[in-house]
Design a protein around this motif. Structure first.
Motif, short mmCIF file in Angstrom:
data_model
loop_
_atom_site.label_atom_id
_atom_site.label_comp_id
_atom_site.label_asym_id
_atom_site.label_seq_id
_atom_site.Cartn_x
_atom_site.Cartn_y
_atom_site.Cartn_z
N CYS A 78 -16.82 12.38 39.51
CA CYS A 78 -17.93 12.05 40.54
C CYS A 78 -19.28 12.75 39.72
N GLU A 79 -18.82 14.56 38.98
CA GLU A 79 -19.26 15.07 38.26
C GLU A 79 -20.40 13.96 37.32
N ARG A 82 -22.28 9.82 37.52
CA ARG A 82 -23.17 9.95 39.27
C ARG A 82 -23.59 8.62 39.85
N ASN A 133 -20.98 20.63 43.72
CA ASN A 133 -20.70 20.22 42.57
C ASN A 133 -21.00 18.93 43.83
N TYR A 134 -21.23 17.57 42.51
CA TYR A 134 -21.47 16.27 42.95
C TYR A 134 -21.11 15.39 44.01
N ARG A 137 -21.93 16.94 47.43
CA ARG A 137 -23.25 16.01 47.51
C ARG A 137 -23.74 14.53 48.16
N THR A 138 -22.46 14.08 47.84
CA THR A 138 -22.08 12.59 47.79
C THR A 138 -21.98 12.08 49.83
#
Length: 291
Positions: A78-79, A82, A133-134, A137-138
């Protein structure tokens, strides 16, 4: 007859939900996954790729509830990817929430402990989120969409899901440790990351309970024990009667992850136990159930 749509029905959690649903009278489960069915627990199945298919109200209208487990959950992937992570974890969830609102279908959305930064203190459902981390975030963005678009929904946050794999899905912490020790392979595990790990069978039962008896709000689904990953590995060795001397505790900095992980996830399932009768087994009891 309770009609349920399960996204991610081929996944680790999805398979356990489907397996348990197949034993419940008067329940009809339809599975969605991006690839063909790899088990026969679902009453019906459709190949739906959330990257390629827009979710419309007509697609969810036949169902009383949607259990949304489908996600891109590999943190490092995912990082680095994105846009793909956003489309699957956020945009698809937004579309499902919008469709559920328009049809009156109850949504059970699976989120993550990674919406929090990971401080070494107890975390409540209404505490402020702040992912590191992303992927986190999602999941945070998806939660916000679900709450704003479809406020009657149930949001469930599990922690480090573990348990037996039914078929065709990737391993988890417990099975990785067990497999390595059975092969007499020395392993390094983090001693500074703490988790209230969630047993997959308990989580699956909770998802089905939420579909049958809807409750609005956010719920933490976790185990009863707050342990370091190293302590978990030692318990795996003990319960499965394997050599704990092969396990070396190390700091998380030893591993070259592309994305940071929260150091701690100290959840309480008190609210979930009260509202759903959630069974949050101790780590050792869950391991013994696996045996």
């Amino acid at each position: 007859m309770t009609k349920i749509l399960l996204t991610g029905s081929n996944g680790f959690l999805g398979q356990h939900i489907a397996a348990q649903a197949s034993k419940i009278p008067n329940m009809h489960l339809t599975g969605w996954s991006k690839r063909g069915a790899i088990h026969n627990y679902c009453n019906d199945f459709k190949t739906i790729n959330l990257l390629e298919n827009d979710i419309t109200p007509e697609m969810v209208a036949p169902f009383d509830a949607v259990i949304h487990t489908a996600a891109l959950s590999h943190v490092d992937y995912c990082e680095q990817h994105r846009e793909e992570a956003f489309r699957i974890n956020v945009e698809a969830t937004r579309q499902i929430a919008k469709a559920c609102r328009q049809t009156g279908t109850h949504l059970i959305h699976l989120s993550s402990d990674f919406v929090f930064p990971g401080k070494n203190e107890p975390v409540a459902e209404n505490d402020k989120t702040n992912p590191v981390n992303y992927y986190g975030r999602t999941k945070e963005m998806a939660e916000l969409y679900v709450q704003s678009i479809c406020p009657q929904s149930t949001i469930i946050r599990p922690v480090l899901i573990f348990g037996p794999v039914l078929s065709g899905t990737r391993s988890n912490l417990v099975l990785w440790v067990k497999s390595a020790l059975e092969a007499d392979k020395a392993i390094q595990v983090t001693s500074d990351h703490m988790r209230t790990a969630t047993y997959v069978k308990d989580l699956a039962a909770l998802c089905l309970q939420a579909a049958q008896k809807p409750q609005r709000g956010i719920y933490h689904a976790c185990g009863a024990d707050y342990l370091s990953v190293h302590e978990m590995a030692l318990q795996v060795a003990n319960v499965f009667e394997l050599d704990s001397q092969l396990i070396t505790p190390v700091h998380s900095d030893t591993f070259a992850n592309q994305a940071p992980r929260p150091a701690c996830s100290n959840f309480s399932a008190k609210k979930t136990i009260h509202d759903f009768g959630f069974q949050n087994r101790s780590f050792q009891k869950a391991l013994r159930d696996m045996v």
